[in-house]
Motif scaffolding. Structure first.
Motif, PDB file in Angstrom:
ATOM      1  N   UNK A  80       5.152  -4.208   9.945  1.00 30.44           N
ATOM      2  CA  UNK A  80       5.551  -2.792   9.947  1.00 30.44           C
ATOM      3  C   UNK A  80       4.330  -1.881   9.750  1.00 30.44           C
ATOM      4  N   UNK A  81       3.443  -2.278   8.849  1.00 29.05           N
ATOM      5  CA  UNK A  81       2.248  -1.459   8.604  1.00 29.05           C
ATOM      6  C   UNK A  81       1.397  -1.362   9.877  1.00 29.05           C
ATOM      7  N   UNK A  82       1.397  -2.424  10.662  1.00 34.98           N
ATOM      8  CA  UNK A  82       0.561  -2.449  11.869  1.00 34.98           C
ATOM      9  C   UNK A  82       1.115  -1.577  12.989  1.00 34.98           C
ATOM     10  N   UNK A  83       2.413  -1.313  12.954  1.00 32.34           N
ATOM     11  CA  UNK A  83       2.999  -0.544  14.064  1.00 32.34           C
ATOM     12  C   UNK A  83       3.233   0.925  13.709  1.00 32.34           C
ATOM     13  N   UNK A  84       3.052   1.281  12.450  1.00 30.03           N
ATOM     14  CA  UNK A  84       3.349   2.662  12.048  1.00 30.03           C
ATOM     15  C   UNK A  84       2.275   3.599  12.602  1.00 30.03           C
ATOM     16  N   UNK A  85       2.617   4.880  12.617  1.00 33.24           N
ATOM     17  CA  UNK A  85       1.644   5.872  13.088  1.00 33.24           C
ATOM     18  C   UNK A  85       0.834   6.385  11.908  1.00 33.24           C
ATOM     19  N   UNK A  86      -0.343   6.916  12.189  1.00 29.23           N
ATOM     20  CA  UNK A  86      -1.265   7.321  11.131  1.00 29.23           C
ATOM     21  C   UNK A  86      -1.079   8.767  10.670  1.00 29.23           C
ATOM     22  N   UNK A  87      -0.132   9.468  11.273  1.00 30.15           N
ATOM     23  CA  UNK A  87      -0.045  10.898  10.974  1.00 30.15           C
ATOM     24  C   UNK A  87       0.632  11.212   9.644  1.00 30.15           C
ATOM     25  N   UNK A  88       1.229  10.214   9.022  1.00 26.90           N
ATOM     26  CA  UNK A  88       1.856  10.412   7.708  1.00 26.90           C
ATOM     27  C   UNK A  88       1.401   9.296   6.769  1.00 26.90           C
ATOM     28  N   UNK A  89       1.343   9.565   5.467  1.00 25.24           N
ATOM     29  CA  UNK A  89       1.100   8.456   4.537  1.00 25.24           C
ATOM     30  C   UNK A  89       2.325   7.546   4.491  1.00 25.24           C
ATOM     31  N   UNK A  90       2.118   6.319   4.072  1.00 27.45           N
ATOM     32  CA  UNK A  90       3.258   5.398   3.983  1.00 27.45           C
ATOM     33  C   UNK A  90       3.553   5.039   2.532  1.00 27.45           C
ATOM     34  N   UNK A  91       4.805   4.643   2.313  1.00 30.17           N
ATOM     35  CA  UNK A  91       5.210   4.067   1.026  1.00 30.17           C
ATOM     36  C   UNK A  91       5.980   2.796   1.341  1.00 30.17           C
ATOM     37  N   UNK A  92       5.337   1.678   1.119  1.00 32.78           N
ATOM     38  CA  UNK A  92       5.956   0.376   1.411  1.00 32.78           C
ATOM     39  C   UNK A  92       6.400  -0.280   0.103  1.00 32.78           C
ATOM     40  N   UNK A  93       7.657  -0.660   0.038  1.00 32.10           N
ATOM     41  CA  UNK A  93       8.181  -1.401  -1.114  1.00 32.10           C
ATOM     42  C   UNK A  93       8.385  -2.844  -0.669  1.00 32.10           C
ATOM     43  N   UNK A  94       7.560  -3.721  -1.195  1.00 32.44           N
ATOM     44  CA  UNK A  94       7.598  -5.137  -0.802  1.00 32.44           C
ATOM     45  C   UNK A  94       8.050  -5.951  -2.012  1.00 32.44           C
ATOM     46  N   UNK A  95       9.250  -6.503  -1.921  1.00 25.62           N
ATOM     47  CA  UNK A  95       9.861  -7.151  -3.087  1.00 25.62           C
ATOM     48  C   UNK A  95      10.048  -8.649  -2.840  1.00 25.62           C
TER      49      UNK A  95
END
Ligand code: CA
Length: 488
Positions: free
Chosen positions: A184-199
């Motif tokens: 998912x991180x590899x396909x996201x766009x760079x125009x917004x920051x991300x918040x990934x919750x990996x559990x």
């Protein structure tokens, strides 16, 4: 003599280098958030907390986060059980407010929580792995989860649709969740920051490790805690608890607790307890090793993709866990091993490397802290507080003088209870304990004289003033938090 052009070029290069090394953040710039959480991975099994299982067991990648960032030395859960802790982390609320008091409760999908606030702040939000809050996740642009506890091997994952399971043949949950998160991180766009919750599902019982670790720790005899071989539970405690003998039965009955069933070499109870303990630790640490390996993969990904400087990485676990201390396994209690949460956070150039934070932090503080980094004030509905200043400017503030805890499930072995903890003492009231004596419902531990909580000294304490103070703290917390119910 260098030309003017050359001087200019050098000056520009020098300034760029300086800016890069300082990595100045503009006031409006927000970091990405990578919130990694595991299940029951207690601080006794983290190298950076001084694990007794070293040197055979090590966590180099988790330790790297602590070395390059901050480690909380006094972080606590407000209700030491999986589902409620996860709800408190997201909502910033105690269990009696967010409605998730026990394993049976679901998080109301309409309830606004951390991920919704991050979305509103312009973050791309994603959730991968163990959700465990029963209802369909909301607040995440992308989610790919297991239902309930899920499985270690070939887990059924649900990507945006709870009716469509996907199974990857030969997969192992910890590795698979990392793959999904990085995809998912590899396909996201760079125009917004991300918040990934990996559990991660690891290190929850039953401890099923991947085939690559089937020989790990073979021949290793792990150190025992001082309280393993004595009576079950602290002296003068009237709580039966969850002794290792229960685990022995499970391990003998079933091979579900790792690669092989337990075959005790002798029938005497002491040998059985010791052998159960060794198997518990071996299987548990094989699972814990997969977490550290995967955190290593993630940190490498961030380094390779120039994301390390702009990403806050948190690693924590939903609560602590007894690994044989007091002859207990599992969690739930207000004793230290169970209520302590391990927590490290790294954000280069904002959080100084190697910070150790001593004030008492709670799981309800996580959401306010993350929103603080996202440029958001703590929502009025949240009961926790941001601890950003402790991370960035440690040693300046004393923090809370006491914290409140309440465990709502109730059973004869593990009765419901609530209590208050200061930096030096702990008072617990077992409202779920069936006893004719009101005094038997109270326990008191002197954390200075008895940091391992080996003795309940409620009946013996002669410090009436201290006891009055502790009860005052307890009443005050219950009143301030609106937790006045006597029901459990
Ligand atoms: Ca848990």
């Amino acid at each position: 003599m260098p030309s003017l052009k050359c001087l200019k070029k050098n000056l520009v290069g020098l300034c760029l280098g300086l800016l890069q090394s300082m990595n100045l953040w503009s006031a409006s710039e927000r970091p990405n958030i990578l919130f990694i959480m595991s299940d029951d991975h207690t601080s006794q099994a983290w190298g950076c907390y001084g694990s007794r299982f070293a040197p055979a067991f090590q966590t180099p990648h988790i330790d790297r986060l602590a070395k390059e960032g901050a480690l909380l030395r006094n972080c606590f859960v407000t209700n030491s059980i999986c589902v409620p802790s996860r709800a408190s982390i997201l909502t910033g609320q105690y269990s009696h407010i967010n409605g998730v008091k026990t394993l049976a409760d679901a998080l109301d999908p309409q309830k606004k929580h951390l991920a919704h606030y991050l979305q509103e702040a312009g973050y791309q939000t994603a959730l991968v792995g163990k959700w465990h809050l029963k209802s369909q996740p909301t607040g995440f642009d992308y989610w790919n989860i297991i239902k309930g506890q899920g499985r270690y091997h070939e887990p059924r994952m649900f990507e945006g649709d709870l009716a469509q399971p996907q199974i990857v043949e030969g997969s192992y949950s910890t590795d698979l969740f990392t793959e999904k998160a990085l995809a998912w991180l590899s396909t996201r766009t760079d125009d917004q920051p991300f918040a990934m919750f990996l559990h991660y599902k690891s290190t929850h019982e039953p401890w099923q490790y991947p085939p690559r670790h089937k020989d790990l720790f073979d021949g290793v005899i792990f150190d025992e805690p001082e309280t393993l071989m004595g009576q079950t539970g602290p002296k003068n405690s009237r709580i039966p608890g969850w002794p290792l003998e229960i685990l022995t039965e499970r391990m003998v009955r079933s091979s579900d607790h790792g690669g092989e069933a337990l075959v005790p070499s002798q029938e005497d109870p002491q040998t059985k307890r010791r052998e159960t303990y060794q198997k518990l630790i071996r299987d548990y640490l094989r699972c814990a090793t997969t977490i550290d390996e995967n955190i290593g993969i993630i940190l490498k990904y961030l380094d390779t993709n120039n994301l390390s400087d702009k990403t806050m990485v948190v690693y924590t676990s939903d609560q602590g866990y007894f690994l044989g201390e007091h002859n207990y396994f599992d969690k739930r209690f207000m004793l230290e091993e169970s209520m302590r949460m391990p927590f490290v956070a790294r954000l280069p150039h904002r959080i100084p490397a190697g910070v150790k934070v001593d004030p008492m932090i709670l799981n309800v503080d996580f959401a306010p802290m993350l929103l603080d980094y996202a440029g958001q004030a703590t929502p009025a509905s949240m009961q926790g507080e941001s601890f950003r200043s402790y991370l960035e400017r440690p040693g300046q503030e004393a923090g809370r003088t006491s914290i409140y805890y309440r465990y709502w499930e109730n059973s004869p072995r593990r009765p419901a209870h609530y209590g208050v903890r200061t930096q030096t003492a702990k008072l617990i009231y077992y409202d779920g304990l069936v006893t004719e004596s009101e005094a038997h419902k109270w326990e008191f531990y002197d954390l200075q004289e008895d940091p391992q909580e080996t003795r309940n000294v409620y009946d013996r304490t002669h410090n009436a003033r201290l006891m009055r103070q502790m009860k005052h703290h307890l009443r005050q917390w219950r009143s301030n938090l609106g937790d006045v119910s006597q029901k459990f």
